[in-house]
Design a protein around this motif. Structure first.
Motif, PDB file in Angstrom:
ATOM      1  N   GLU A  25       0.949  -1.230   0.023  1.00 52.09           N
ATOM      2  CA  GLU A  25       0.076   0.125  -0.067  1.00 52.09           C
ATOM      3  C   GLU A  25       0.925   1.253  -0.004  1.00 52.09           C
ATOM      4  OE1 GLU A  25      -2.626  -0.320   3.443  1.00 52.09           O
ATOM      5  OE2 GLU A  25      -4.023  -1.483   2.520  1.00 52.09           O
ATOM      6  N   VAL A  26       1.945   1.131   0.463  1.00 48.28           N
ATOM      7  CA  VAL A  26       2.704   2.337   0.795  1.00 48.28           C
ATOM      8  C   VAL A  26       4.456   1.924   0.753  1.00 48.28           C
ATOM      9  CG1 VAL A  26       3.549   4.297   2.769  1.00 48.28           C
ATOM     10  CG2 VAL A  26       1.154   3.312   2.944  1.00 48.28           C
ATOM     11  N   PRO A  27       4.776   2.251  -0.633  1.00 45.57           N
ATOM     12  CA  PRO A  27       5.958   1.756  -1.061  1.00 45.57           C
ATOM     13  C   PRO A  27       7.094   2.244  -0.253  1.00 45.57           C
ATOM     14  CG  PRO A  27       4.587   2.361  -3.018  1.00 45.57           C
ATOM     15  CD  PRO A  27       4.094   2.665  -1.813  1.00 45.57           C
ATOM     16  N   ALA A  28       6.688   3.413   0.223  1.00 45.65           N
ATOM     17  CA  ALA A  28       8.174   4.154   1.099  1.00 45.65           C
ATOM     18  C   ALA A  28       8.311   3.546   2.136  1.00 45.65           C
ATOM     19  CB  ALA A  28       7.782   5.793   1.442  1.00 45.65           C
ATOM     20  N   TYR A  29       7.487   2.628   2.678  1.00 45.41           N
ATOM     21  CA  TYR A  29       7.680   1.940   4.104  1.00 45.41           C
ATOM     22  C   TYR A  29       8.706   0.841   3.822  1.00 45.41           C
ATOM     23  CZ  TYR A  29       6.538  -1.898   7.259  1.00 45.41           C
ATOM     24  OH  TYR A  29       6.804  -2.979   8.130  1.00 45.41           O
ATOM     25  N   GLY A  30       8.299   0.193   2.547  1.00 41.48           N
ATOM     26  CA  GLY A  30       9.563  -0.753   2.115  1.00 41.48           C
ATOM     27  C   GLY A  30      10.868  -0.261   2.173  1.00 41.48           C
ATOM     28  N   THR A  31      10.868   0.904   1.575  1.00 43.00           N
ATOM     29  CA  THR A  31      12.330   1.733   1.518  1.00 43.00           C
ATOM     30  C   THR A  31      12.750   2.007   2.893  1.00 43.00           C
ATOM     31  OG1 THR A  31      11.505   2.910  -0.391  1.00 43.00           O
ATOM     32  CG2 THR A  31      13.451   3.528   0.401  1.00 43.00           C
ATOM     33  N   LEU A  32      11.939   2.270   3.777  1.00 44.51           N
ATOM     34  CA  LEU A  32      12.275   2.793   5.148  1.00 44.51           C
ATOM     35  C   LEU A  32      13.028   1.428   5.800  1.00 44.51           C
ATOM     36  CD1 LEU A  32      12.432   5.363   6.862  1.00 44.51           C
ATOM     37  CD2 LEU A  32      10.302   4.766   7.702  1.00 44.51           C
ATOM     38  N   VAL A  33      11.973   0.365   5.666  1.00 43.04           N
ATOM     39  CA  VAL A  33      12.427  -0.991   6.332  1.00 43.04           C
ATOM     40  C   VAL A  33      13.633  -1.441   5.954  1.00 43.04           C
ATOM     41  CG1 VAL A  33      12.123  -3.490   6.459  1.00 43.04           C
ATOM     42  CG2 VAL A  33      10.063  -1.539   6.813  1.00 43.04           C
ATOM     43  N   ARG A  34      14.250  -1.494   4.689  1.00 46.33           N
ATOM     44  CA  ARG A  34      15.601  -1.763   4.290  1.00 46.33           C
ATOM     45  C   ARG A  34      16.548  -0.657   4.740  1.00 46.33           C
ATOM     46  NH1 ARG A  34      12.849  -2.405  -0.628  1.00 46.33           N
ATOM     47  NH2 ARG A  34      13.743  -0.155  -1.581  1.00 46.33           N
TER      48      ARG A  34
END
Ligand code: OOG
Ligand code: NI
Length: 459
Positions: A26-35
């Motif tokens: 839903e929120v691609p920036a979340y994936g970036t932040l997790v990485r």
């Protein structure tokens, strides 16, 4: 033969993973932040073997990569009490009462989380859960209309409700039902692009308070952020812009210290999302609801430590009130550092002055003295080690800052301070657990266990 139940810890871990997968989509920036957080955590551990050893000693090393908290906002007492039952299936219970009315947000809240140390180290997934307080909205007409809309919505699937009933009756869920439960429960937290109110009502709700629109206008309590835990929040904050993510200007909570205390948090601004309204041929609008956040957790403070923290934070904020646009961020951070010079920053002083909670464990060394000596003596004699107990909860001033920065800067309003814990607990259908009692219990249990171990070795 009856099938064995899947443990609540396992259901919680599966649910947290499913939620993370959904939010990543839903929120691609979340994936970036997790990485980014994973990278910084790995670097921090590599550079600081002592930290790695300490986290390992307190059973936290393995949980960190999966550790998340989320947040939701509910509209009615019935939703809140059913949510309590839903979270109980996965071993999450209401801890703490947070009154955010003081901070200009018309909600009060609790956090659903595992409570015992073994469950926390298995998976500490938490959800900060707020209940809208329509009683704080002035316009009686709008209040009644909002209440009618909320009464009419159903945020849990019928199957989810059946599974909760079943889990309560049988004391747990077997494999197939546990799998179904995770999928059905996830539905409640999903984002809905279609509002279930008209554009006109949305505008009026939003004018009363952005948060009111966020709760009332939608079919369900979309998860509004999912927060990974970092071991170095300043490093992540500094590197967020390189990843195309703009963080809010200041990190909420205590300043950077040698011994991290409580909780430091920072977030990036909510997404502006397209929303279709009811009627008006599906008029399009925009709504900001979901955002990203990271946090660094430190030592849990005793009531004495918490009082000192509250006093110093208030003093820093009285000297420099952080502006929403970040224009005085550097001055605020400097002031915070100065004022917090009054908070001891080494583990021994924090412990011996009774400012924080610690977990005791035998070092392997023994002597002829009594294991019933003061804990401080046992540590001083090298018989016990004392590791900080991690703060598992939230901070009302920080939470208010997170709400504000994501509702938009115009959202600040003042309400009378009006904590209403009794009403919250009545709506919840259960008391909230006192968080200090949990830490005190964990500390006392570790000490009793460590003393018994010393006695056994001496015998
Ligand atoms: C909850 C904000 C509070 C935190 O980490 O303090 C929170 C919300 O915006 O619904 O999540
Ligand atoms: Ni949060």
């Amino acid at each position: 033969m009856t099938e064995p139940h899947v443990s609540p810890d396992e259901i919680r871990a599966r649910f947290a993973r499913a939620m993370s997968g959904m939010y990543r989509e839903e929120v691609p920036a979340y994936g970036t932040l997790v990485r980014l957080v994973e990278t910084v955590n790995a670097e921090t551990l590599a550079a600081d073997p002592d930290l790695a050893a300490r986290l390992s000693a307190t059973d936290e090393l393995d949980r960190i990569d999966e550790e998340r908290h989320g947040a939701i906002r509910l509209g009615t007492a019935a939703e809140l009490s059913t949510m309590r039952r839903l979270f109980a299936v996965m071993g999450m219970h209401p801890v703490g009462y947070y009154d955010l009315s003081v901070a200009g947000v018309p909600v009060h809240s609790t956090a659903f989380r595992p409570v015992d140390p073994a469950a926390l180290s298995a998976n500490p997934f938490r959800v900060f859960t707020s209940l809208l307080r329509l009683d704080l909205i002035e316009d009686a007409d709008l209040r009644a209309q909002a209440a009618t809309v909320l009464e009419g919505r159903r945020i849990f699937t019928p199957r989810c409700l059946e599974l909760i009933d079943g889990a309560e009756r049988a004391g747990g869920l077997a494999e197939a039902d546990a799998t179904a439960f995770v999928a059905e429960a996830l539905e409640t937290f999903r984002w809905h692009e279609k509002a279930h109110v008209s554009a006109d009502l949305y505008r009026r709700l939003s004018d009363a308070h952005r948060l009111v629109a966020d709760v009332v206008a939608f079919k369900g309590p979309h998860i509004n952020h999912l927060t990974p835990r970092t071991l170095d929040i300043d490093a992540v904050q500094a590197r967020m812009p390189d990843e195309g993510i703009a963080p809010k200007a200041v990190v909420e909570g205590p300043p950077r210290r040698a011994v991290p205390i409580l909780l430091r948090q920072t977030s990036f601004k909510a997404l502006e999302e397209a929303v279709a309204f009811e009627g008006d041929d599906g008029a399009q609008g925009r709504h900001t609801a979901r955002f990203g956040e990271i946090e660094q957790r430190g030592l849990a403070l005793t009531p004495r430590g918490q009082a000192l923290y509250d006093r110093l934070l208030a003093e820093a904020r009285a000297r420099v009130t952080p502006a929403a646009d970040g224009s005085n961020a550097a001055r605020y951070v400097e002031t915070l550092q100065d004022v917090f010079a009054g908070f001891p920053d080494d583990p021994d002083t924090l412990r011996t002055e009774g400012l924080g909670y610690f977990r005791y464990a035998p070092t392997g060394k023994t002597d002829d003295g009594s294991p019933d000596r003061d804990a401080a003596d046992l540590v001083a004699a090298g018989l016990l080690r004392a590791d900080p107990i991690t703060y598992e909860d939230f901070l009302p001033v920080s939470a208010a800052g997170i709400f504000q920065s994501n509702l938009g800067d115009g959202a600040a309003q003042t309400f009378e301070a009006d904590p209403s814990r009794e009403r919250f607990e009545a709506d919840l259908g259960a008391p909230v657990t006192d968080l200090h009692a949990l830490y005190a219990e964990a500390e006392a249990a570790s000490l009793a266990h460590a003393r018994a171990e010393l006695a056994r070795r001496a015998a």
